[in-house]
Design a protein around this motif. Structure first.
Motif, PDB file in Angstrom:
ATOM      1  N   ALA A  52      -0.989  18.746 -36.905  1.00 24.28           N
ATOM      2  CA  ALA A  52      -0.586  19.288 -35.605  1.00 24.28           C
ATOM      3  C   ALA A  52      -1.455  18.688 -34.509  1.00 24.28           C
ATOM      4  O   ALA A  52      -2.660  18.476 -34.697  1.00 24.28           O
ATOM      5  N   HIS A  53      -0.828  18.427 -33.379  1.00 19.01           N
ATOM      6  CA  HIS A  53      -1.543  17.886 -32.233  1.00 19.01           C
ATOM      7  C   HIS A  53      -1.587  18.914 -31.103  1.00 19.01           C
ATOM      8  O   HIS A  53      -0.595  19.595 -30.835  1.00 19.01           O
ATOM      9  N   SER A  54      -2.729  19.023 -30.460  1.00 20.58           N
ATOM     10  CA  SER A  54      -2.882  19.790 -29.234  1.00 20.58           C
ATOM     11  C   SER A  54      -2.373  21.223 -29.404  1.00 20.58           C
ATOM     12  O   SER A  54      -2.773  21.927 -30.325  1.00 20.58           O
ATOM     13  N   ALA A  55      -1.455  21.669 -28.533  1.00 22.56           N
ATOM     14  CA  ALA A  55      -0.947  23.043 -28.602  1.00 22.56           C
ATOM     15  C   ALA A  55      -0.197  23.321 -29.888  1.00 22.56           C
ATOM     16  O   ALA A  55      -0.026  24.476 -30.285  1.00 22.56           O
ATOM     17  N   GLY A  56       0.257  22.270 -30.567  1.00 25.23           N
ATOM     18  CA  GLY A  56       0.878  22.452 -31.868  1.00 25.23           C
ATOM     19  C   GLY A  56      -0.089  23.025 -32.890  1.00 25.23           C
ATOM     20  O   GLY A  56       0.335  23.590 -33.905  1.00 25.23           O
ATOM     21  N   ALA A  72       7.370  26.035 -22.339  1.00 26.41           N
ATOM     22  CA  ALA A  72       5.913  25.910 -22.347  1.00 26.41           C
ATOM     23  C   ALA A  72       5.247  27.152 -21.771  1.00 26.41           C
ATOM     24  O   ALA A  72       4.194  27.590 -22.250  1.00 26.41           O
ATOM     25  N   GLU A  73       5.859  27.737 -20.754  1.00 22.59           N
ATOM     26  CA  GLU A  73       5.299  28.949 -20.160  1.00 22.59           C
ATOM     27  C   GLU A  73       5.399  30.140 -21.104  1.00 22.59           C
ATOM     28  O   GLU A  73       4.541  31.033 -21.102  1.00 22.59           O
ATOM     29  N   LEU A  74       6.430  30.171 -21.932  1.00 25.50           N
ATOM     30  CA  LEU A  74       6.641  31.287 -22.843  1.00 25.50           C
ATOM     31  C   LEU A  74       5.881  31.120 -24.156  1.00 25.50           C
ATOM     32  O   LEU A  74       5.662  32.095 -24.880  1.00 25.50           O
ATOM     33  N   TYR A  75       5.487  29.912 -24.478  1.00 28.78           N
ATOM     34  CA  TYR A  75       4.835  29.598 -25.759  1.00 28.78           C
ATOM     35  C   TYR A  75       3.606  30.483 -26.017  1.00 28.78           C
ATOM     36  O   TYR A  75       3.459  31.026 -27.116  1.00 28.78           O
ATOM     37  N   PRO A  76       2.683  30.653 -25.034  1.00 26.44           N
ATOM     38  CA  PRO A  76       1.513  31.496 -25.286  1.00 26.44           C
ATOM     39  C   PRO A  76       1.653  32.911 -24.721  1.00 26.44           C
ATOM     40  O   PRO A  76       0.656  33.557 -24.387  1.00 26.44           O
ATOM     41  N   ALA A  77       2.883  33.398 -24.582  1.00 27.53           N
ATOM     42  CA  ALA A  77       3.125  34.702 -23.954  1.00 27.53           C
ATOM     43  C   ALA A  77       2.361  35.805 -24.671  1.00 27.53           C
ATOM     44  O   ALA A  77       2.008  35.680 -25.854  1.00 27.53           O
ATOM     45  N   PRO A  78       2.055  36.888 -23.957  1.00 28.26           N
ATOM     46  CA  PRO A  78       1.314  37.996 -24.569  1.00 28.26           C
ATOM     47  C   PRO A  78       1.935  38.426 -25.901  1.00 28.26           C
ATOM     48  O   PRO A  78       3.152  38.566 -26.016  1.00 28.26           O
ATOM     49  N   ARG A  80      -6.197  28.735 -29.909  1.00 31.25           N
ATOM     50  CA  ARG A  80      -6.089  30.069 -29.321  1.00 31.25           C
ATOM     51  C   ARG A  80      -5.741  31.099 -30.389  1.00 31.25           C
ATOM     52  O   ARG A  80      -6.083  32.276 -30.269  1.00 31.25           O
ATOM     53  N   ALA A  81      -5.044  30.652 -31.435  1.00 36.42           N
ATOM     54  CA  ALA A  81      -4.701  31.554 -32.536  1.00 36.42           C
ATOM     55  C   ALA A  81      -5.946  32.128 -33.192  1.00 36.42           C
ATOM     56  O   ALA A  81      -5.892  33.205 -33.803  1.00 36.42           O
ATOM     57  N   LEU A  82      -7.078  31.424 -33.060  1.00 33.12           N
ATOM     58  CA  LEU A  82      -8.342  31.885 -33.632  1.00 33.12           C
ATOM     59  C   LEU A  82      -9.279  32.441 -32.566  1.00 33.12           C
ATOM     60  O   LEU A  82     -10.449  32.711 -32.849  1.00 33.12           O
ATOM     61  N   CYS A  98       5.009  31.241 -29.429  1.00 36.88           N
ATOM     62  CA  CYS A  98       4.447  30.473 -30.544  1.00 36.88           C
ATOM     63  C   CYS A  98       4.645  31.151 -31.891  1.00 36.88           C
ATOM     64  O   CYS A  98       5.134  30.538 -32.852  1.00 36.88           O
ATOM     65  N   ASP A  99       4.278  32.417 -31.997  1.00 29.51           N
ATOM     66  CA  ASP A  99       4.363  33.096 -33.294  1.00 29.51           C
ATOM     67  C   ASP A  99       5.791  33.241 -33.786  1.00 29.51           C
ATOM     68  O   ASP A  99       6.033  33.316 -34.992  1.00 29.51           O
ATOM     69  N   ARG A 100       6.756  33.235 -32.866  1.00 30.04           N
ATOM     70  CA  ARG A 100       8.147  33.386 -33.261  1.00 30.04           C
ATOM     71  C   ARG A 100       8.751  32.069 -33.747  1.00 30.04           C
ATOM     72  O   ARG A 100       9.887  32.043 -34.209  1.00 30.04           O
ATOM     73  N   GLN A 101       7.983  30.994 -33.656  1.00 34.19           N
ATOM     74  CA  GLN A 101       8.441  29.708 -34.178  1.00 34.19           C
ATOM     75  C   GLN A 101       7.885  29.413 -35.579  1.00 34.19           C
ATOM     76  O   GLN A 101       8.234  28.388 -36.173  1.00 34.19           O
TER      77      GLN A 101
END
Length: 282
Positions: free
Chosen positions: A94-98, A199-205, A124-126, A71-74
């Motif tokens: 933004a919608h949902s995970a966006g 989608a699996e990599l989007y919230p990666a550590p 989750r960012a917050l 996510c942060d890399r986008q």
């Protein structure tokens, strides 16, 4: 179909609907092509929607490095689109995970944000996420539905970690305010529009640093709208209210009878609510 180049050279696409002042829209999923947003319940009659296909989805290119799905890399992709459009400041929806991507973008580029609209959005960012307790609380509201018993049994298997693909399909009605033909048609496009690897990599550590993001948004002067669905579990209205308290200038709207896709449940109520919020910021 217009395109632009991301900082790492990936060609990204976006779609334009409607006319008027631009509203930059980030899809959820996570990593679902923007087509599922449609015209956001007629919001395109009020604003020119700029619908971004995130990297590896829809008409956008696949990056050479899958790690850039995080996510942060986008965030750089969103900033590249803003620059491509020649906009000094943006109204961002933004919608949902966006929502996580929008929050990270706004935290990194606060002066580029005029307003932020978070529709049934994750945070989750917050440091705020949804729990099994939240899902159960919202599911209990649907006990009168003819599909409830079968769907709830499937939900139990999801929570137990033993769900099949069929179980995931069976719980889908919980995410819509009305499980009618329009909702079923909308849900049927999910698999083909989604990039599961991404989608699996989007919230990666490493994607989120809640303390840093909270500190950044605490000093915002941008207006924020959080729109929650009364029947949605992600977020529950009370969770959305808690998120709203993290911003200096936030307001919360709970759409009656709405699930996770409120523009489908009551298009007019949704589009007029968002349009009114945006118009008040002019």
């Amino acid at each position: 179909m217009p395109t632009f180049t991301a900082p790492d050279g990936t060609q990204l696409a976006y779609h334009v609907r409607g006319e008027g002042e631009p509203l930059l829209c980030l899809p959820g999923g996570p990593m679902r092509a923007s087509a599922y947003l449609g015209d956001l319940g007629g919001l395109a009659r009020h604003r020119r929607l700029i619908l971004l296909d995130l990297r590896g989805t829809g008409d956008s290119g696949v990056p050479a490095d899958p790690a850039t799905y995080r996510c942060d890399r986008q965030v750089g992709d969103v900033e590249a689109l803003r620059a491509h459009l020649g906009l000094e400041r943006v109204d961002l929806l933004a919608h949902s995970a966006g929502g996580d991507l929008a929050l990270l973008y706004a935290a990194r580029h606060p002066r580029r944000i005029r307003s932020l609209t978070l529709v049934t959005s994750r945070a989750r960012a917050l440091g705020v996420d949804f729990t099994e307790e939240h899902r159960r609380e919202a599911a209990d509201l649907r006990k009168a539905e003819p599909w409830f018993e079968t769907a709830y049994e499937a939900y139990e298997r999801v929570w137990a970690g033993s769900a099949s693909d069929a179980d995931w399909d069976t719980i889908t009605p919980f995410f819509y305010g009305r499980w009618d033909a329009a909702a079923q048609a909308h849900a049927s496009t999910d698999a083909e529009q989604s990039n599961e690897e991404a989608a699996e990599l989007y919230p990666a550590p490493g994607a989120f640093d809640p303390a840093q993001a909270r500190a950044a948004v605490a000093s915002w002067d941008a207006r924020v709208l959080l729109l929650a669905g009364a029947l949605d579990s992600g977020p529950l209205p009370r969770v959305a209210a808690a998120v709203a308290e993290l911003f200096p200038r936030a307001e919360l709207t709970v759409q009656p009878g709405a699930g996770h896709f409120p523009w489908l449940d009551d298009p007019r109520a949704f589009s007029e609510t968002v349009a009114d919020f945006l118009d008040r910021g002019k």
